[in-house]
Scaffold this active site. Structure first.
Site, PDB file in Angstrom:
ATOM      1  N   ARG A  55      60.545 -86.297 -81.592  1.00  0.00           N
ATOM      2  CA  ARG A  55      59.727 -85.717 -80.519  1.00  0.00           C
ATOM      3  C   ARG A  55      60.427 -85.858 -79.163  1.00  0.00           C
ATOM      4  NH1 ARG A  55      55.785 -88.076 -77.919  1.00  0.00           N
ATOM      5  NH2 ARG A  55      55.176 -89.466 -79.610  1.00  0.00           N
ATOM      6  N   TYR A  97      52.117 -61.462 -70.745  1.00  0.00           N
ATOM      7  CA  TYR A  97      51.683 -61.629 -72.134  1.00  0.00           C
ATOM      8  C   TYR A  97      50.259 -62.224 -72.128  1.00  0.00           C
ATOM      9  CZ  TYR A  97      51.207 -63.791 -76.684  1.00  0.00           C
ATOM     10  OH  TYR A  97      50.722 -64.190 -77.894  1.00  0.00           O
ATOM     11  N   ASP A 123      59.944 -65.417 -67.278  1.00  0.00           N
ATOM     12  CA  ASP A 123      59.920 -65.280 -68.732  1.00  0.00           C
ATOM     13  C   ASP A 123      60.884 -64.140 -69.090  1.00  0.00           C
ATOM     14  OD1 ASP A 123      59.359 -64.489 -71.359  1.00  0.00           O
ATOM     15  OD2 ASP A 123      57.238 -65.015 -71.213  1.00  0.00           O
ATOM     16  N   LYS A 154      61.159 -64.480 -80.671  1.00  0.00           N
ATOM     17  CA  LYS A 154      61.443 -63.051 -80.616  1.00  0.00           C
ATOM     18  C   LYS A 154      62.934 -62.784 -80.862  1.00  0.00           C
ATOM     19  CE  LYS A 154      57.075 -62.839 -79.948  1.00  0.00           C
ATOM     20  NZ  LYS A 154      56.483 -63.761 -79.064  1.00  0.00           N
TER      21      LYS A 154
HETATM   22  C1  PLP Z   1      56.694 -62.138 -73.092  1.00  0.00           C
HETATM   23  C2  PLP Z   1      56.152 -63.222 -73.977  1.00  0.00           C
HETATM   24  N1  PLP Z   1      56.166 -64.492 -73.562  1.00  0.00           N
HETATM   25  C3  PLP Z   1      55.679 -65.492 -74.315  1.00  0.00           C
HETATM   26  C4  PLP Z   1      55.121 -65.263 -75.556  1.00  0.00           C
HETATM   27  C5  PLP Z   1      54.562 -66.398 -76.345  1.00  0.00           C
HETATM   28  O1  PLP Z   1      55.477 -66.861 -77.279  1.00  0.00           O
HETATM   29  P1  PLP Z   1      55.069 -67.621 -78.632  1.00  0.00           P
HETATM   30  O2  PLP Z   1      54.303 -66.685 -79.458  1.00  0.00           O
HETATM   31  O3  PLP Z   1      56.405 -68.029 -79.198  1.00  0.00           O
HETATM   32  O4  PLP Z   1      54.251 -68.822 -78.228  1.00  0.00           O
HETATM   33  C6  PLP Z   1      55.094 -63.957 -76.045  1.00  0.00           C
HETATM   34  C7  PLP Z   1      54.514 -63.682 -77.370  1.00  0.00           C
HETATM   35  O5  PLP Z   1      54.375 -62.556 -77.790  1.00  0.00           O
HETATM   36  C8  PLP Z   1      55.607 -62.912 -75.236  1.00  0.00           C
HETATM   37  O6  PLP Z   1      55.582 -61.626 -75.623  1.00  0.00           O
END
Ligand code: PLP
Length: 394
Positions: free
Chosen positions: A58, A111, A183, A208
């Site tokens: 961890r 998101y 992000d 992704k």
């Molecule tokens: C732009 C973006 N950021 C963050 C996330 C969240 O990621 P996770 O599903 O790995 O927690 C997503 C999920 O689709 C996303 O599209």
């Protein structure tokens, strides 16, 4: 890495600090929860950070450390922290910067879960938020007040592909001592490096493009500030406990090896699909940064090395047509998530962005009938034929 290798070399060789054990070509998976000590003196050295030996997965683990080091190289950071999901990375980074009474400014499209953290969770801890159209820097400047500590956005954003001028926002934010977190999930480090444009921290849903094969949920945060990275790791990741598993880190290292080659094919396919959609009589509007007609095209050209493979679009018809369309595709799969080899299609308002209030969705520049496609790396002729047969059914 000692040499200044190029991107496609770094995704394969980056992050190593020595040879793999037993001269293995590939790094082993250190599938262990804990690590042993030789003596209490050894314990003291490790626990006081005099030695960077391991204690407990961890906190750290060699497979995780290699993934973190490789991601830090790819994003031009000095350090990185791996998390069990993109949301673990995002929420930990937000909580690390924001305290009661502070204010965060976010872009109007995010998101869905990130939107929920900002608008539902943070206010419970007396952190306020302002939702702004960050494609307009003047609006950002106007929204800043004496409590603003952080600006958080995606570029390109999910699901409308807003392109935000990272350099301009960072310059204006830093003049007021405001931190910038970006992000970078949609672009991946192949197409964009926000730290080079002035951002303080870059986060990814590693689920992704970094994974690329739809078999891992993971996240990562990267910064050029090593002091911040240590604090994020030991005060937030470690204590909130959103640690990545060594097996997932190993799968992500494996996925990263083909990131460049995948992204080039994703983009080639996406450009073809975007052009096809733009010229289709049943399509009203296409959002894709690679189209000259798209609002953010010029800024995307300046700050990105390519345009990625996420597209959203509006049919000329109504919501029922959009539902019929996403239910009619055969090769493309109706699913949330993105960045996989497979083409994925969805209705954001009903799926990934359900957290946005239905009544206000248009205020944020979204509609209930918007369709989002993550263009995969199948043969593009098959993708086009699939879309065409779906159009023929509406
Ligand atoms: C732009 C973006 N950021 C963050 C996330 C969240 O990621 P996770 O599903 O790995 O927690 C997503 C999920 O689709 C996303 O599209």
């Amino acid at each position: 890495m000692s040499k200044n290798y190029r991107f496609d070399t770094k995704t394969i060789h980056g992050g190593y600090t020595g040879k793999n054990p037993e001269n293995a070509l590939n790094p082993p998976i250190f599938q262990t929860s804990t690590f042993t000590f030789d003596s209490i003196e050894h314990v003291e050295k490790v626990m006081s950070f005099e030695s960077d030996d391991y204690v407990y997965t961890r906190g750290n683990n060699p497979t995780l450390r290699l993934f973190e080091n490789r991601m830090a190289e790819l994003e031009y950071g000095k350090g990185a922290v791996a998390f069990s999901s993109g949301m673990a990375a995002i929420s930990s980074v937000l909580f690390s910067f924001l305290k009661p009474g502070d204010n965060v400014i976010v872009h109007k499209t995010l998101y869905g879960s990130s939107y929920s953290v900002v608008t539902k969770l943070l206010p419970e801890y007396h952190v306020n938020y302002k939702i702004v159209d960050l494609t307009n820097t003047e609006e950002f400047i106007k929204a800043i007040d004496e409590n603003t500590k952080l600006v958080y956005f995606e570029s390109p954003s999910n699901p409308d592909l807003s392109i935000i001028d990272i350099k301009k926002i960072s310059q204006n934010a830093h003049e007021k001592n405001i931190k910038v977190v970006v992000d970078n999930t949609f672009a991946s480090p192949y197409f964009q490096n926000p730290l080079l444009l002035g951002a303080d921290v870059v986060v990814h849903s590693a689920t992704k493009y970094i994974c690329g094969h739809g078999d891992v949920v993971g996240g990562i945060a990267i910064s050029q500030d090593n002091y911040y990275i240590q604090s994020l790791k030991f005060e937030y990741m470690c204590e909130f406990g959103g640690a990545m598993s060594p097996f997932d880190a190993w799968l992500l290292l494996r996925g990263l090896k083909t990131l460049g080659i995948r992204m080039r094919q994703h983009e080639e396919n996406a450009l073809t699909v975007a052009n096809y959609l733009e010229n289709h009589p049943k399509v009203k509007k296409v959002n894709y940064p690679g189209l000259e007609s798209f609002n953010g095209h010029n800024i995307a050209k300046e700050q990105m090395n390519g345009f990625g493979a996420m597209i959203s679009f509006e049919l000329s018809g109504n919501l029922q047509d959009a539902i019929k369309f996403v239910e009619s595709v055969e090769l493309a799969q109706l699913a949330v998530s993105l960045g996989d080899c497979e083409t994925l299609i969805e209705l954001p308002a009903a799926m990934t962005h359900r957290g946005y209030p239905k009544k206000k969705i248009e205020e944020f520049g979204l509609t209930e009938s918007m369709i989002r496609i993550s263009v995969g790396i199948e043969d593009k002729r098959d993708i086009l034929e699939d879309l065409e047969q779906a159009f023929n059914q509406i």
